[in-house]
Design a protein around this motif. Structure first.
Motif, PDB file in Angstrom:
ATOM      1  N   ARG A 143      51.799  39.027  51.260  1.00 39.97           N
ATOM      2  CA  ARG A 143      51.543  37.682  50.752  1.00 39.97           C
ATOM      3  C   ARG A 143      50.316  37.655  49.835  1.00 39.97           C
ATOM      4  O   ARG A 143      50.320  37.039  48.770  1.00 39.97           O
ATOM      5  N   MET A 144      49.248  38.349  50.245  1.00 37.82           N
ATOM      6  CA  MET A 144      48.013  38.350  49.458  1.00 37.82           C
ATOM      7  C   MET A 144      48.216  39.002  48.095  1.00 37.82           C
ATOM      8  O   MET A 144      47.710  38.517  47.076  1.00 37.82           O
ATOM      9  N   ILE A 145      48.969  40.094  48.057  1.00 30.31           N
ATOM     10  CA  ILE A 145      49.161  40.800  46.790  1.00 30.31           C
ATOM     11  C   ILE A 145      50.064  40.000  45.850  1.00 30.31           C
ATOM     12  O   ILE A 145      49.831  39.948  44.644  1.00 30.31           O
ATOM     13  N   VAL A 146      51.091  39.370  46.393  1.00 28.23           N
ATOM     14  CA  VAL A 146      51.945  38.535  45.532  1.00 28.23           C
ATOM     15  C   VAL A 146      51.147  37.353  44.988  1.00 28.23           C
ATOM     16  O   VAL A 146      51.297  36.970  43.823  1.00 28.23           O
ATOM     17  N   LEU A 147      50.283  36.769  45.811  1.00 25.07           N
ATOM     18  CA  LEU A 147      49.439  35.675  45.321  1.00 25.07           C
ATOM     19  C   LEU A 147      48.492  36.161  44.224  1.00 25.07           C
ATOM     20  O   LEU A 147      48.238  35.443  43.249  1.00 25.07           O
TER      21      LEU A 147
END
Length: 439
Positions: A143-147
């Motif tokens: 989730r953090m990397i896609v954000l």
């Protein structure tokens, strides 16, 4: 030696992570803005400098040559000197290079400056994604990397707005000058961004890594983890350096092959479509301002694409999410190429953008997860560098194919085929990495 990795992976998601994400997102958005500005400048330059389609294609391709070399060199160097130094240096390089494009006195000078911009951009992306991956808790890493990758859409949106408001009134040079402003951000970045604790650990700098992680634990209000033992310190200090050639040994060969095919196809489709999109729309009979409006809305559609990918990537996994988004993008690209009305251009263009940029978010999540810390930045950099070959080739292929408006459906049929190949590659060669700890 694994204690530092375990402590980072098991941390609760908190203020430290959101602050680091925001800092990385700003750098990523500036990257996208400097990339996007040239796409909107090209139609104006084509008319002002009387450029041929081949020359316009070369402007896009030379930046990708720089990105390929920058990704390979930047990623490799970051595994030797650290993530933070390379991130800061590349930000300065691409920002000042973009400003210099506004001073270009002829076509050849512009090519040189675009190469420098590409080198900086290419070098920064794998380093930023590696650093963010190494600090993200295991259960939230996708989730953090896609954000983080979603900030690309905001940077491209900024480029769209700058170009829409500035270029028609003040000229293309001013748009490039604005692209130099992010260089000032490096002073804040240098103070606020920590070096990767995992990188420090692999370099034998265990005391520094322990102090960094302890500080994060204190900020998040969790008990401080144990200090590494002398034996763990000795093991870390004697860990061998990673060679680029090891990417092709039996341990990593399947992963490397999967990633290089994925990167090539996704970069080919993205740069082939979006660098040419304003020009293709003009060639299809729309005026420049109208084409900018089309692209602006397509850029807005990227944002929910990223958020959808972020919501799915840690739930249904990397493989299923990536394959779904690639197939969706392939279908939308085919329909966009055959769009017969303004409404259809908006619909299929927005869906194409939604799925393509969502796939990018998953790609950046997935790539660093396939390599250990000592190889991570190198592996990401070389995969990205090989992918940029697709970006180098794509603008020239489109330039060769576009001999008239009637060729546009054929161009997008080609992109459809490339995206289907990428989906099959992920399904057949990809390994699932959902919620697996980094090492």
């Amino acid at each position: 030696m694994s204690t530092i990795t375990e402590r980072l992976g098991n941390l609760p998601l908190g203020k430290f992570h959101w602050r680091l994400l925001l800092i990385m997102c700003l750098g990523w958005a500036f990257d996208a803005m400097d990339t996007g500005i040239v796409a909107f400048v090209l139609p104006k330059l084509m008319a002002a400098w009387k450029l041929t389609s081949a020359q316009v294609g070369m402007i896009g391709s030379v930046g990708l040559v720089g990105m390929a070399i920058g990704a390979m060199m930047g990623g490799t160097i970051a595994d030797y000197v650290g993530r933070k130094k390379v991130f800061a240096a590349t930000l300065i390089l691409y920002s000042l290079g973009t400003g210099a494009c506004g001073l270009a006195w002829n076509y050849e000078a512009l090519l040189f400056f675009r190469f420098l911009v590409g080198f900086g951009l290419g070098g920064q992306l794998p380093v930023a994604i590696t650093l963010m991956s190494e600090y993200s808790p295991t259960n939230y890493r996708g989730r953090m990397i896609v954000l983080l990758e979603s900030s690309w859409a905001f940077g491209w949106l900024a480029a769209s707005i700058i170009s829409y408001l500035i270029i028609p009134k003040y000229g293309w040079e001013v748009a490039f000058y604005i692209g130099a402003v992010p260089a000032l951000y490096v002073f804040y970045l240098w103070q606020m961004v920590p070096e990767s604790a995992m990188y420090l650990m692999k370099k034998g700098r265990i005391e520094e890594a322990h102090a960094l992680v302890s500080k994060v634990e204190q900020e998040l209000g969790v008990p401080q983890g144990r200090k590494p033992s002398p034996a763990e310190m000795e093991t870390a200090a004697t860990a061998p350096a990673f060679s680029v050639f090891q990417l092709f040994n039996p341990t990593y060969l399947k992963r490397t092959a999967c990633l290089w095919i994925l990167w090539f196809c996704i970069v080919f489709s993205y740069y082939g479509i979006f660098l040419w999109l304003p020009t293709l729309l003009v060639k299809a009979g729309h005026n420049m301002v109208q084409s900018f409006e089309f692209v602006l809305w397509m850029t807005v559609a990227q944002i929910p694409g990223y958020f959808a990918a972020a919501a799915l990537v840690d739930k249904i996994g990397r493989k299923a999410t990536m394959a779904t988004f690639l197939i969706g993008c392939a279908f939308a690209a085919y329909m966009f190429g055959n769009a017969a009305s303004t409404a259809q251009i908006y619909l299929w263009g927005c869906l194409m953008s939604f799925f393509n940029l969502g796939a990018w978010g998953i790609l950046y999540t997935y790539t660093p997860e396939l390599y250990p810390t000592e190889a991570r930045s190198t592996g990401v950099g070389w995969a990205a560098g090989f992918g940029r070959i697709g970006g180098i080739v794509a603008p020239m292929v489109v330039a060769a194919m576009i001999t008239g408006p009637d060729k546009i459906p054929l161009v997008f049929m080609m992109f459809t085929a490339v995206l289907v190949i990428a989906a099959l590659d992920m399904i057949v060669l990809g390994d699932e990495t959902k919620q697996k700890a980094l090492n």
